[in-house]
Design an enzyme around this catalytic site. Structure first.
Site, PDB file in Angstrom:
ATOM      1  N   GLU A  28       0.835  -1.216   0.000  1.00  0.00           N
ATOM      2  CA  GLU A  28       0.000   0.000   0.000  1.00  0.00           C
ATOM      3  C   GLU A  28       0.866   1.262   0.000  1.00  0.00           C
ATOM      4  O   GLU A  28       2.067   1.201   0.278  1.00  0.00           O
ATOM      5  CB  GLU A  28      -0.920   0.010   1.222  1.00  0.00           C
ATOM      6  CG  GLU A  28      -0.169   0.039   2.546  1.00  0.00           C
ATOM      7  CD  GLU A  28      -0.955   0.727   3.657  1.00  0.00           C
ATOM      8  OE1 GLU A  28      -1.364   1.887   3.453  1.00  0.00           O
ATOM      9  OE2 GLU A  28      -1.119   0.117   4.720  1.00  0.00           O
ATOM     10  N   VAL A 110      -5.381   0.237   2.775  1.00  0.00           N
ATOM     11  CA  VAL A 110      -5.571  -1.211   2.673  1.00  0.00           C
ATOM     12  C   VAL A 110      -6.800  -1.499   1.809  1.00  0.00           C
ATOM     13  O   VAL A 110      -6.798  -2.399   0.953  1.00  0.00           O
ATOM     14  CB  VAL A 110      -5.733  -1.841   4.072  1.00  0.00           C
ATOM     15  CG1 VAL A 110      -6.216  -3.287   3.984  1.00  0.00           C
ATOM     16  CG2 VAL A 110      -4.417  -1.750   4.843  1.00  0.00           C
ATOM     17  N   LYS A 163      -4.344  -1.729  13.900  1.00  0.00           N
ATOM     18  CA  LYS A 163      -3.633  -0.710  14.659  1.00  0.00           C
ATOM     19  C   LYS A 163      -4.135  -0.667  16.102  1.00  0.00           C
ATOM     20  O   LYS A 163      -5.341  -0.733  16.347  1.00  0.00           O
ATOM     21  CB  LYS A 163      -3.792   0.651  13.987  1.00  0.00           C
ATOM     22  CG  LYS A 163      -2.892   0.766  12.768  1.00  0.00           C
ATOM     23  CD  LYS A 163      -3.115   2.057  12.054  1.00  0.00           C
ATOM     24  CE  LYS A 163      -4.536   2.119  11.583  1.00  0.00           C
ATOM     25  NZ  LYS A 163      -4.730   2.058  10.166  1.00  0.00           N
TER      26      LYS A 163
HETATM   27  N1  PSU Z   1      -1.128   0.965   9.230  1.00  0.00           N
HETATM   28  C1  PSU Z   1       0.063   1.634   9.352  1.00  0.00           C
HETATM   29  N2  PSU Z   1       0.162   2.855   8.798  1.00  0.00           N
HETATM   30  C2  PSU Z   1      -0.842   3.385   8.048  1.00  0.00           C
HETATM   31  C3  PSU Z   1      -2.057   2.662   7.889  1.00  0.00           C
HETATM   32  C4  PSU Z   1      -2.139   1.458   8.500  1.00  0.00           C
HETATM   33  O1  PSU Z   1       0.988   1.143   9.970  1.00  0.00           O
HETATM   34  O2  PSU Z   1      -0.659   4.478   7.526  1.00  0.00           O
HETATM   35  C5  PSU Z   1      -3.126   3.173   6.982  1.00  0.00           C
HETATM   36  C6  PSU Z   1      -3.564   2.011   6.067  1.00  0.00           C
HETATM   37  O3  PSU Z   1      -3.502   2.483   4.737  1.00  0.00           O
HETATM   38  C7  PSU Z   1      -4.986   1.735   6.468  1.00  0.00           C
HETATM   39  C8  PSU Z   1      -5.428   3.121   6.839  1.00  0.00           C
HETATM   40  O4  PSU Z   1      -5.732   1.163   5.431  1.00  0.00           O
HETATM   41  O5  PSU Z   1      -4.329   3.599   7.612  1.00  0.00           O
HETATM   42  C9  PSU Z   1      -6.739   3.111   7.597  1.00  0.00           C
HETATM   43  O6  PSU Z   1      -7.225   4.407   7.694  1.00  0.00           O
HETATM   44  P1  PSU Z   1      -8.712   4.647   8.243  1.00  0.00           P
HETATM   45  O7  PSU Z   1      -8.641   4.238   9.671  1.00  0.00           O
HETATM   46  O8  PSU Z   1      -8.975   6.112   8.053  1.00  0.00           O
HETATM   47  O9  PSU Z   1      -9.592   3.783   7.409  1.00  0.00           O
END
Ligand code: PSU
Ligand code: MN
Length: 307
Positions: A28, A110, A163
């Site tokens: 990604e 993702v 996360k």
């Molecule tokens: N995990 C990481 N760093 C990131 C992300 C995930 O270690 O930058 C990113 C991924 O691209 C994931 C996104 O899909 O954060 C999710 O964001 P949101 O919670 O706004 O959907």
């Protein structure tokens, strides 16, 4: 409708690998543009690709450059994504149409990366941590678009869990509901991203790359619609101190609230908060785990070819 080839280009090396049945791993780009600080982000992006190569596969980092979907990037394109002045939009699946229509740059999450990888015929994907259900979601409804895309995209995603800024228990419940397969790699504990153990268990466990590959192959054979998550924990030696983690997270959520951060800005805000408040210790953990995941995803892709 067929894919518009002028808007969807596959890097020659990736194209050849796909045509000849070699192992390919998608990566990604949101982590580059919105998850890691510049200029370290560009170096790390290169390292992650090298980790895929070290595992025996061809890397395909996915992004949108000038309104064109790119599956596999040049060094110049990685540099554009890493430059804070390039105006790179964080692109989840819902943002694909608008950013393509506007002709801009986009870093894919993702969600969007899985969608594009699947369109390109790539079955393996490595990332750091998935998005999921945010803490307090019962009031905000903040749940990552990653979850619903994973529910309908047959791809094998290697990650370090979701996360740790999220409500991990709620996320696991949603993954179950959505038909996403969660597998611990060498562990019965669901990994906690910066921490090896989130405190929650996994429904399935494998201990070898061949076992991990077999699950994706059987998922494809039975045409189960969802993703397989291979969750590999960071080692205990590399993980973030628990007290530090919990304190920084509590402060970060309060700061996000106070600053009125919402929607797609929440995750980048909290990741940046962690990097600043832990003196980049969280950054080192993030870099370590994503390289380990990239290598494992490559090894799984290679193992799948042999079975
Ligand atoms: N995990 C990481 N760093 C990131 C992300 C995930 O270690 O930058 C990113 C991924 O691209 C994931 C996104 O899909 O954060 C999710 O964001 P949101 O919670 O706004 O959907
Ligand atoms: Mn969100």
């Amino acid at each position: 409708m067929a894919i518009d080839a002028s808007r969807f280009t596959i890097h020659p090396e990736v194209k050849l690998a796909l045509a000849t049945g070699e192992a390919v791993v998608a990566l990604e780009s949101t982590i580059i543009s919105h998850g890691l600080p510049s200029p370290r982000n560009v170096a790390v992006a290169g390292d992650i690709e090298q980790s895929v190569r070290d595992g025996g596969a061809i890397p395909a980092t996915i992004a949108i450059i000038n309104g064109v979907v790119k599956v596999g990037l040049s060094a110049e394109e990685l540099a554009i994504l890493g430059d804070p002045n390039s105006n790179v939009v964080k692109v989840s699946t819902r943002d694909l149409g608008p950013v393509l229509a506007a002709g801009g740059h986009g870093a894919t999450t993702v969600s969007a990366t899985s969608h594009i990888a699947h369109l390109a015929g790539i079955k393996y994907f490595a990332t750091g941590g998935l998005g999921g259900v945010h803490r307090g979601a019962q009031d905000t409804y903040d749940e990552s678009g990653d979850l619903v895309t994973l529910a309908r995209t047959p791809i094998t995603v290697t990650c370090a869990g979701v996360k740790s800024i999220l409500d991990v228990g709620a996320t696991l419940e949603r993954l179950e509901t959505l038909g996403v397969t969660v597998v611990g790699f060498g562990t019965d504990a669901f990994p906690g991203f910066y921490r090896a153990d989130s405190g929650f268990g996994v429904p399935w466990r494998v201990d070898t790359v061949a076992q991990a590959a077999a699950i994706g192959i059987q998922r494809d054979a039975i045409q189960a619609p969802g993703a397989v998550i291979i969750a590999k924990p960071v080692t205990e030696a590399d993980q973030l101190d628990l007290a530090l983690h919990d304190r920084v997270l509590a402060d970060g959520m309060a700061a996000a609230d106070k600053a009125g951060i919402s929607g797609k800005d929440v995750t980048p805000f909290l990741l940046d908060w962690f990097h600043t408040q832990t003196n980049n210790q969280s950054l080192e953990v993030n870099v370590t785990l994503i390289n380990a995941n990239a290598r494992l995803a490559a090894e799984i892709a290679v193992a799948a070819l042999k079975s």
